[in-house]
Design a protein around this motif. Structure first.
Motif, PDB file in Angstrom:
ATOM      1  N   PRO A   8       0.824  -1.211   0.000  1.00 23.08           N
ATOM      2  CA  PRO A   8       0.000   0.000   0.000  1.00 23.08           C
ATOM      3  C   PRO A   8       0.855   1.256   0.000  1.00 23.08           C
ATOM      4  O   PRO A   8       2.004   1.236   0.422  1.00 23.08           O
ATOM      5  CB  PRO A   8      -0.781  -0.114   1.309  1.00 23.08           C
ATOM      6  CG  PRO A   8       0.127  -0.888   2.199  1.00 23.08           C
ATOM      7  CD  PRO A   8       0.859  -1.857   1.305  1.00 23.08           C
ATOM      8  N   PRO A   9       0.273   2.365  -0.473  1.00 25.16           N
ATOM      9  CA  PRO A   9       0.982   3.636  -0.366  1.00 25.16           C
ATOM     10  C   PRO A   9       1.010   4.050   1.098  1.00 25.16           C
ATOM     11  O   PRO A   9       0.169   3.649   1.890  1.00 25.16           O
ATOM     12  CB  PRO A   9       0.116   4.595  -1.188  1.00 25.16           C
ATOM     13  CG  PRO A   9      -1.255   4.004  -1.126  1.00 25.16           C
ATOM     14  CD  PRO A   9      -1.055   2.509  -1.054  1.00 25.16           C
ATOM     15  N   ALA A  10       1.985   4.842   1.451  1.00 28.00           N
ATOM     16  CA  ALA A  10       2.064   5.316   2.841  1.00 28.00           C
ATOM     17  C   ALA A  10       1.397   6.673   2.908  1.00 28.00           C
ATOM     18  O   ALA A  10       1.495   7.452   1.967  1.00 28.00           O
ATOM     19  CB  ALA A  10       3.515   5.414   3.273  1.00 28.00           C
ATOM     20  N   PRO A  11       0.735   7.034   3.939  1.00 32.08           N
ATOM     21  CA  PRO A  11       0.309   6.198   5.053  1.00 32.08           C
ATOM     22  C   PRO A  11      -0.918   5.381   4.655  1.00 32.08           C
ATOM     23  O   PRO A  11      -1.675   5.763   3.765  1.00 32.08           O
ATOM     24  CB  PRO A  11      -0.046   7.208   6.142  1.00 32.08           C
ATOM     25  CG  PRO A  11      -0.480   8.422   5.390  1.00 32.08           C
ATOM     26  CD  PRO A  11       0.331   8.440   4.114  1.00 32.08           C
ATOM     27  N   THR A  54      -3.737 -10.082   5.916  1.00 33.04           N
ATOM     28  CA  THR A  54      -2.779  -9.751   6.964  1.00 33.04           C
ATOM     29  C   THR A  54      -1.916  -8.573   6.528  1.00 33.04           C
ATOM     30  O   THR A  54      -1.659  -8.385   5.347  1.00 33.04           O
ATOM     31  CB  THR A  54      -1.869 -10.949   7.301  1.00 33.04           C
ATOM     32  OG1 THR A  54      -1.183 -11.350   6.118  1.00 33.04           O
ATOM     33  CG2 THR A  54      -2.669 -12.114   7.850  1.00 33.04           C
ATOM     34  N   ASP A  55      -1.481  -7.806   7.498  1.00 33.08           N
ATOM     35  CA  ASP A  55      -0.659  -6.620   7.266  1.00 33.08           C
ATOM     36  C   ASP A  55       0.629  -6.802   8.063  1.00 33.08           C
ATOM     37  O   ASP A  55       0.588  -7.054   9.266  1.00 33.08           O
ATOM     38  CB  ASP A  55      -1.436  -5.396   7.771  1.00 33.08           C
ATOM     39  CG  ASP A  55      -0.713  -4.082   7.532  1.00 33.08           C
ATOM     40  OD1 ASP A  55       0.347  -4.085   6.887  1.00 33.08           O
ATOM     41  OD2 ASP A  55      -1.231  -3.054   8.006  1.00 33.08           O
ATOM     42  N   HIS A  56       1.780  -6.715   7.380  1.00 34.46           N
ATOM     43  CA  HIS A  56       3.043  -6.914   8.086  1.00 34.46           C
ATOM     44  C   HIS A  56       4.145  -6.066   7.468  1.00 34.46           C
ATOM     45  O   HIS A  56       4.059  -5.665   6.310  1.00 34.46           O
ATOM     46  CB  HIS A  56       3.439  -8.396   8.104  1.00 34.46           C
ATOM     47  CG  HIS A  56       3.280  -9.073   6.784  1.00 34.46           C
ATOM     48  ND1 HIS A  56       4.255  -9.104   5.836  1.00 34.46           N
ATOM     49  CD2 HIS A  56       2.225  -9.731   6.248  1.00 34.46           C
ATOM     50  CE1 HIS A  56       3.824  -9.761   4.770  1.00 34.46           C
ATOM     51  NE2 HIS A  56       2.603 -10.153   4.989  1.00 34.46           N
ATOM     52  N   PRO A  57       5.207  -5.756   8.243  1.00 37.65           N
ATOM     53  CA  PRO A  57       6.310  -4.944   7.725  1.00 37.65           C
ATOM     54  C   PRO A  57       7.055  -5.679   6.618  1.00 37.65           C
ATOM     55  O   PRO A  57       7.112  -6.910   6.597  1.00 37.65           O
ATOM     56  CB  PRO A  57       7.222  -4.730   8.928  1.00 37.65           C
ATOM     57  CG  PRO A  57       6.603  -5.403  10.076  1.00 37.65           C
ATOM     58  CD  PRO A  57       5.386  -6.131   9.627  1.00 37.65           C
ATOM     59  N   GLY A  62       8.235  -1.335   2.863  1.00 32.30           N
ATOM     60  CA  GLY A  62       7.773  -0.725   4.111  1.00 32.30           C
ATOM     61  C   GLY A  62       6.660  -1.533   4.748  1.00 32.30           C
ATOM     62  O   GLY A  62       6.718  -1.887   5.901  1.00 32.30           O
ATOM     63  N   ARG A  63       5.641  -1.849   3.970  1.00 36.52           N
ATOM     64  CA  ARG A  63       4.522  -2.665   4.457  1.00 36.52           C
ATOM     65  C   ARG A  63       4.039  -3.541   3.335  1.00 36.52           C
ATOM     66  O   ARG A  63       4.099  -3.159   2.168  1.00 36.52           O
ATOM     67  CB  ARG A  63       3.384  -1.777   4.925  1.00 36.52           C
ATOM     68  CG  ARG A  63       3.829  -0.911   6.071  1.00 36.52           C
ATOM     69  CD  ARG A  63       2.766  -0.107   6.712  1.00 36.52           C
ATOM     70  NE  ARG A  63       1.593  -0.855   7.053  1.00 36.52           N
ATOM     71  CZ  ARG A  63       0.379  -0.314   7.014  1.00 36.52           C
ATOM     72  NH1 ARG A  63       0.212   0.905   6.637  1.00 36.52           N
ATOM     73  NH2 ARG A  63      -0.657  -1.015   7.369  1.00 36.52           N
ATOM     74  N   LEU A  64       3.515  -4.679   3.694  1.00 32.11           N
ATOM     75  CA  LEU A  64       2.982  -5.614   2.712  1.00 32.11           C
ATOM     76  C   LEU A  64       1.692  -6.202   3.254  1.00 32.11           C
ATOM     77  O   LEU A  64       1.640  -6.658   4.399  1.00 32.11           O
ATOM     78  CB  LEU A  64       3.996  -6.724   2.453  1.00 32.11           C
ATOM     79  CG  LEU A  64       3.906  -7.461   1.133  1.00 32.11           C
ATOM     80  CD1 LEU A  64       4.018  -6.504  -0.043  1.00 32.11           C
ATOM     81  CD2 LEU A  64       5.001  -8.502   1.041  1.00 32.11           C
ATOM     82  N   ILE A  65       0.665  -6.154   2.450  1.00 32.64           N
ATOM     83  CA  ILE A  65      -0.607  -6.756   2.834  1.00 32.64           C
ATOM     84  C   ILE A  65      -0.767  -8.012   1.990  1.00 32.64           C
ATOM     85  O   ILE A  65      -0.621  -7.979   0.767  1.00 32.64           O
ATOM     86  CB  ILE A  65      -1.765  -5.776   2.621  1.00 32.64           C
ATOM     87  CG1 ILE A  65      -1.574  -4.580   3.554  1.00 32.64           C
ATOM     88  CG2 ILE A  65      -3.101  -6.467   2.850  1.00 32.64           C
ATOM     89  CD1 ILE A  65      -2.598  -3.520   3.446  1.00 32.64           C
TER      90      ILE A  65
END
Length: 174
Positions: A8-11, A54-57, A62-65
């Motif tokens: 996902p894009p941040a934030p 699930t959402d994880h670093p 930066g983040r991966l869903i």
């Protein structure tokens, strides 16, 4: 069990994104576990599907869903995962409460003026003809449309009504 990952894009706030899909806290078709894992069941054109999200670093993005799916509709659900999570949302349009269009025959140079009112407070955008068009309001004025007096009058009325007028060029992003 097939899976798909999306960065996902941040934030980005996964709970806030998925919470709106629930029909009450105890909706069995859309649940959030204590560890942040989401479960969603759906009926698709390919058949029913259970989807775990699930959402994880992630060191790279930066983040991966990650979505993992079970059932006849698993491929379809995973194909739609980014859209379900908001990847296709047009954030510019989602902030617009409404528009007021001043017809061209009511302006000095014959070009319609569009006033966009924001859903987030008293913010207004005054545009020449069509918001987000090729020309911004400053460029359109350089081309002779709309007339400066028309824009000044629209801006003055909006300020009198308590709005903060924002230049269209400030909202453009490349």
């Amino acid at each position: 069990m097939p899976s798909r990952c999306w960065a996902p894009p941040a934030p980005y706030d996964l709970p806030r994104t998925l919470r709106v899909l629930r029909r009450g806290r105890s909706d069995p078709a859309c649940l959030q576990e204590a560890d942040g894992t989401w479960w969603r069941t759906s009926r698709t054109t390919k058949g029913p599907v259970a989807l775990r999200i699930t959402d994880h670093p992630d060191a790279t993005t930066g983040r991966l869903i990650t979505g993992t799916a079970w059932g006849p509709g698993d491929d379809w659900a995973l194909e739609q995962l980014p859209a379900l999570l908001g990847a296709d949302d047009d954030t510019q349009d989602s902030s617009e409460y409404g528009r007021v269009i001043v017809p061209g025959d009511a302006t000095l140079c014959g070009t319609r003026i569009v006033v966009c009112l924001s859903e987030f407070g008293s913010v207004a955008l005054v545009c020449a003809d069509d918001p987000g068009a090729v020309l911004g309001t400053d460029e359109a004025q350089t081309e002779g449309e709309p007339d400066g007096a028309d824009l000044a009058k629209a801006n003055r009325v909006l300020v009198e009504l308590g709005y903060v007028v924002v230049a269209e060029e400030l909202l453009e992003s490349d």
